[in-house]
Design a protein around this motif. Structure first.
Motif, mmCIF file in Angstrom:
data_model
loop_
_atom_site.group_PDB
_atom_site.id
_atom_site.type_symbol
_atom_site.label_atom_id
_atom_site.label_comp_id
_atom_site.label_asym_id
_atom_site.label_seq_id
_atom_site.Cartn_x
_atom_site.Cartn_y
_atom_site.Cartn_z
ATOM 1 N N THR A 21 10.342 6.826 4.398
ATOM 2 C CA THR A 21 10.672 7.717 5.512
ATOM 3 C C THR A 21 11.773 7.120 6.376
ATOM 4 O O THR A 21 12.694 7.831 6.790
ATOM 5 N N THR A 39 0.833 -1.197 0.000
ATOM 6 C CA THR A 39 0.000 0.000 0.000
ATOM 7 C C THR A 39 0.869 1.249 0.000
ATOM 8 O O THR A 39 2.071 1.202 0.265
ATOM 9 N N ALA A 40 0.239 2.355 -0.287
ATOM 10 C CA ALA A 40 0.958 3.632 -0.323
ATOM 11 C C ALA A 40 1.464 4.015 1.069
ATOM 12 O O ALA A 40 2.543 4.589 1.207
ATOM 13 N N ASP A 41 0.700 3.674 2.088
ATOM 14 C CA ASP A 41 1.131 3.998 3.455
ATOM 15 C C ASP A 41 2.369 3.211 3.852
ATOM 16 O O ASP A 41 3.273 3.737 4.501
ATOM 17 N N THR A 42 2.423 1.951 3.457
ATOM 18 C CA THR A 42 3.602 1.133 3.738
ATOM 19 C C THR A 42 4.812 1.677 3.002
ATOM 20 O O THR A 42 5.899 1.790 3.570
ATOM 21 N N LEU A 54 3.830 11.288 -3.429
ATOM 22 C CA LEU A 54 2.924 12.350 -2.981
ATOM 23 C C LEU A 54 2.239 13.023 -4.170
ATOM 24 O O LEU A 54 1.079 13.450 -4.057
ATOM 25 N N LEU A 111 9.557 9.728 -2.785
ATOM 26 C CA LEU A 111 8.514 10.334 -1.948
ATOM 27 C C LEU A 111 7.767 11.423 -2.701
ATOM 28 O O LEU A 111 6.540 11.522 -2.604
ATOM 29 N N LEU A 141 5.268 4.724 2.001
ATOM 30 C CA LEU A 141 5.618 5.990 2.647
ATOM 31 C C LEU A 141 6.431 5.749 3.915
ATOM 32 O O LEU A 141 7.436 6.436 4.165
ATOM 33 N N SER A 142 6.061 4.760 4.696
ATOM 34 C CA SER A 142 6.794 4.433 5.921
ATOM 35 C C SER A 142 8.206 3.943 5.614
ATOM 36 O O SER A 142 9.175 4.356 6.266
ATOM 37 N N ARG A 184 -0.873 11.030 -5.442
ATOM 38 C CA ARG A 184 -2.054 10.916 -4.570
ATOM 39 C C ARG A 184 -3.139 11.860 -4.963
ATOM 40 O O ARG A 184 -3.184 12.868 -5.354
#
Length: 61
Positions: A11, A2-5, A58, A54, A7-8, A61
């Motif tokens: 980061t 997923t995009a959240d994973t 972003l 990143l 992103l983590s 999205r």
């Protein structure tokens, strides 16, 4: 993935590479490992790649 994973992970890569570059720049030479120049070069490449990834993530999205 997923995009959240993603992103983590990106980061964490940014954090690791930023801390490694700061260690290379500010730590005394007698505390640095023998191959710190190679490690710092890798960290710079990872940092730049992570920043662009990143930004692309972003922007999508």
């Amino acid at each position: 993935m997923t995009a959240d994973t993603l992103l983590s992970v990106l980061t964490m890569l940014l954090l690791w590479s930023g801390l490694t570059m700061a260690f290379h720049k500010f730590a005394p030479k007698n505390v640095q490992p023998p191959k710190i120049d190679r490690i710092a070069s890798l960290a710079e490449n990872i940092f730049v790649g992570s920043v662009f990834a990143l930004l692309a993530l972003l922007a999508s999205r």
